[in-house]
Write a protein that holds these residues in place. Structure first.
Motif, short mmCIF file in Angstrom:
data_model
loop_
_atom_site.label_atom_id
_atom_site.label_comp_id
_atom_site.label_asym_id
_atom_site.label_seq_id
_atom_site.Cartn_x
_atom_site.Cartn_y
_atom_site.Cartn_z
N ILE A 117 -0.53 74.15 11.83
CA ILE A 117 -0.57 74.64 10.49
C ILE A 117 0.71 74.00 9.87
CG2 ILE A 117 0.63 76.73 11.18
CD1 ILE A 117 -1.03 78.00 8.50
N SER A 118 0.94 73.65 8.55
CA SER A 118 1.81 73.01 7.93
C SER A 118 2.30 73.29 6.69
CB SER A 118 1.68 71.44 8.14
OG SER A 118 2.81 70.64 7.43
N ILE A 119 3.42 73.44 6.28
CA ILE A 119 3.78 74.02 4.82
C ILE A 119 4.36 72.77 4.18
CG2 ILE A 119 4.34 76.39 5.84
CD1 ILE A 119 7.40 75.67 5.82
N THR A 120 4.62 72.96 2.88
CA THR A 120 4.94 72.06 1.97
C THR A 120 6.27 72.80 1.29
OG1 THR A 120 4.95 70.42 0.23
CG2 THR A 120 3.66 72.48 -0.08
N SER B 59 5.33 69.57 14.02
CA SER B 59 4.74 68.18 13.30
C SER B 59 5.35 67.93 11.84
CB SER B 59 3.12 68.50 12.89
OG SER B 59 3.15 69.56 11.92
N CYS B 60 5.35 66.83 11.48
CA CYS B 60 5.99 66.28 10.44
C CYS B 60 5.21 65.21 9.70
CB CYS B 60 7.50 65.93 10.48
SG CYS B 60 8.57 65.43 9.02
N HIS B 61 4.70 65.45 8.71
CA HIS B 61 4.04 64.26 8.11
C HIS B 61 4.45 64.26 6.48
CE1 HIS B 61 0.79 67.38 8.13
NE2 HIS B 61 0.03 66.72 7.21
N PRO B 62 5.45 63.61 6.18
CA PRO B 62 5.85 63.47 4.75
C PRO B 62 5.43 62.75 3.97
CG PRO B 62 7.34 62.43 6.14
CD PRO B 62 6.27 63.13 7.09
N SER B 63 5.23 62.71 2.47
CA SER B 63 4.82 61.91 1.66
C SER B 63 5.70 60.57 1.63
CB SER B 63 4.85 62.31 0.21
OG SER B 63 6.11 62.69 -0.19
N ALA B 64 5.52 59.49 0.95
CA ALA B 64 6.37 58.34 0.62
C ALA B 64 7.23 58.63 -0.60
CB ALA B 64 5.42 57.23 0.81
N GLY B 65 7.56 59.76 -0.83
CA GLY B 65 8.13 60.11 -2.13
C GLY B 65 7.56 60.55 -3.18
N LEU C 294 3.57 74.00 14.48
CA LEU C 294 3.91 74.33 13.13
C LEU C 294 4.64 73.04 12.45
CD1 LEU C 294 5.60 77.79 13.68
CD2 LEU C 294 3.12 77.37 12.64
N GLY C 295 4.28 72.98 11.12
CA GLY C 295 5.14 71.64 10.58
C GLY C 295 5.44 71.82 9.26
N ILE C 296 5.83 70.73 8.81
CA ILE C 296 6.19 70.40 7.25
C ILE C 296 5.57 69.24 6.97
CG2 ILE C 296 7.81 70.09 5.44
CD1 ILE C 296 10.19 71.44 7.45
N ASN C 297 4.95 69.23 5.84
CA ASN C 297 4.20 67.83 5.40
C ASN C 297 4.35 67.71 3.82
OD1 ASN C 297 1.46 69.88 5.00
ND2 ASN C 297 1.00 68.07 4.11
N CYS C 298 4.08 66.56 3.15
CA CYS C 298 3.97 66.35 1.78
C CYS C 298 5.45 66.29 1.28
CB CYS C 298 3.04 66.93 1.23
SG CYS C 298 2.58 66.18 -0.32
N SER C 299 5.73 67.38 0.55
CA SER C 299 6.84 67.66 -0.09
C SER C 299 7.38 66.38 -1.02
CB SER C 299 8.08 67.83 1.03
OG SER C 299 7.50 69.00 1.62
N PHE C 300 8.64 66.05 -0.84
CA PHE C 300 9.18 64.91 -1.93
C PHE C 300 9.58 63.69 -1.26
CE2 PHE C 300 11.64 68.86 -0.52
CZ PHE C 300 12.81 68.20 0.16
N GLY C 301 8.78 63.31 0.08
CA GLY C 301 9.28 62.04 0.61
C GLY C 301 10.07 62.42 1.99
N ALA C 302 10.08 61.48 2.99
CA ALA C 302 11.05 61.42 4.14
C ALA C 302 12.42 61.41 3.88
CB ALA C 302 10.49 60.20 5.08
N ARG C 303 12.91 60.71 3.08
CA ARG C 303 14.30 60.53 2.97
C ARG C 303 15.19 61.93 2.58
NH1 ARG C 303 14.45 56.81 -2.58
NH2 ARG C 303 13.02 55.34 -1.06
N HIS C 304 14.42 62.82 2.02
CA HIS C 304 14.79 63.89 1.48
C HIS C 304 14.84 65.40 2.67
CE1 HIS C 304 16.32 62.43 -2.36
NE2 HIS C 304 14.88 61.76 -2.50
N MET C 305 13.90 65.05 3.65
CA MET C 305 13.36 65.85 4.41
C MET C 305 14.38 65.92 5.77
SD MET C 305 9.63 66.64 5.96
CE MET C 305 8.94 66.70 4.22
N ARG C 306 15.35 65.27 5.83
CA ARG C 306 16.28 65.19 7.09
C ARG C 306 16.55 66.76 7.49
NH1 ARG C 306 17.66 60.13 5.48
NH2 ARG C 306 17.45 58.44 7.43
N PRO C 307 17.50 67.17 6.69
CA PRO C 307 18.15 68.70 6.99
C PRO C 307 16.89 69.63 7.22
CG PRO C 307 18.59 68.34 4.71
CD PRO C 307 18.07 66.98 5.37
N HIS C 308 15.85 69.66 6.41
CA HIS C 308 14.83 70.54 6.44
C HIS C 308 14.02 70.62 7.77
CE1 HIS C 308 16.03 71.36 2.41
NE2 HIS C 308 15.77 70.22 2.15
#
Length: 271
Positions: A147-150, A205-211, A178-192
């Motif tokens: 399961i992954s949240i945004t 798991s972590c599968h972010p968007s490309a911004g 558990l994980g985080i995906n999508c959101s607002f891109g990889a470059r802004h996800m570091r602290p989260h």
């Protein structure tokens, strides 16, 4: 079984570029879906997601979920070593019944695990998980559940709930990750993702968007930039399973796979 970081595929919807009917391609244009799955597997994905993100309205979507899982499993079987299929469940379901029907279809189609992704609230996530658990129990299967949240830019779920509240609410379920995906891109996800890794208590798991896309629909993070950032998450021990969401392409996954697959890890046993 892996002794390294596991790589998932990237976006389906932003690649198919027909948001109003992309899931139905599993029935109407299966060859297009097959080709995209194949490109991600060639790029180095260990796990591909079914093209079923929006198909949780109820019985009318059952056929799409079965077909989506069968298509992905057919393509995954072409590759060696073994590749796996995650039945993709999006946040659009408005009832546990809709999620239950979706999970049943994905299981019947042969999915190796279930992935509820882009969850926007704790209530939404619990509804999806409980439906998956019920479906597995009634069908008599025991598949891993991811399961992954945004999150918004403040690091909270779109409901305003915190990741800490989310992780605590998941403690009663037996989850693979558990994980985080999508959101607002990889470059802004570091602290989260760093904070999330400290509180999850499971594989992460972590599968972010490309911004976020611009007015023309172009995503700002190139395959190389995006892959460098996501690889860092794995190297620092913040993520065990990495991949992409909106705006990512086979090129993004290829760039990530070439480096992330070299990162050693304690054994991850999917089945």
């Amino acid at each position: 079984m892996w002794n390294r970081i596991v790589v998932m595929d990237g976006a389906m919807g932003s690649q198919l570029r027909n948001p109003s009917s992309e899931d139905s391609y599993c029935v109407t244009k299966p060859e297009i879906v097959e080709d995209l799955h194949r490109e991600y597997l060639k790029a180095g994905a260990d796990i591909i997601k079914t093209n079923t993100f929006m198909s949780n309205r109820g019985p009318q979507d059952y056929e799409i979920n079965v077909a989506g899982a069968r298509i992905a499993c057919k393509v995954a079987a072409e590759f060696s070593p073994p590749r796996f299929v995650a039945g993709a469940i999006g946040p659009g379901g408005t009832s546990e019944s809709g999620y239950f029907q979706q999970a049943c279809g994905l299981i019947e189609g042969g999915a190796h695990l279930l992935l509820a992704e882009t969850m926007t609230s704790i209530g939404n996530a619990n509804m999806a998980i409980q439906a998956c658990e019920q479906a597995l129990q009634e069908i008599g299967r025991d598949l891993p559940i991811m399961i992954s949240i945004t999150i918004a830019q403040d690091g909270k779920l779109l409901s305003g709930e915190s990741p800490d509240m989310f992780c605590k609410s998941m403690a009663s379920h037996r989850l693979f990750s558990l994980g985080i995906n999508c959101s607002f891109g990889a470059r802004h996800m570091r602290p989260h993702i760093k904070n999330f890794s400290e509180i999850a208590g499971t594989l992460v798991s972590c599968h972010p968007s490309a911004g976020l896309p611009d007015a023309s629909g172009k995503y700002p993070e190139s395959p190389e930039e995006w892959a460098d950032i996501v690889r860092e998450f794995a190297e620092r021990g913040w993520a065990d399973i990495v991949g992409g969401c909106c705006g990512t392409t086979p090129d993004h996954i290829r760039a990530l796979s070439q480096s992330a697959r070299q990162i050693p890890h304690a054994t991850i046993d999917l089945l």
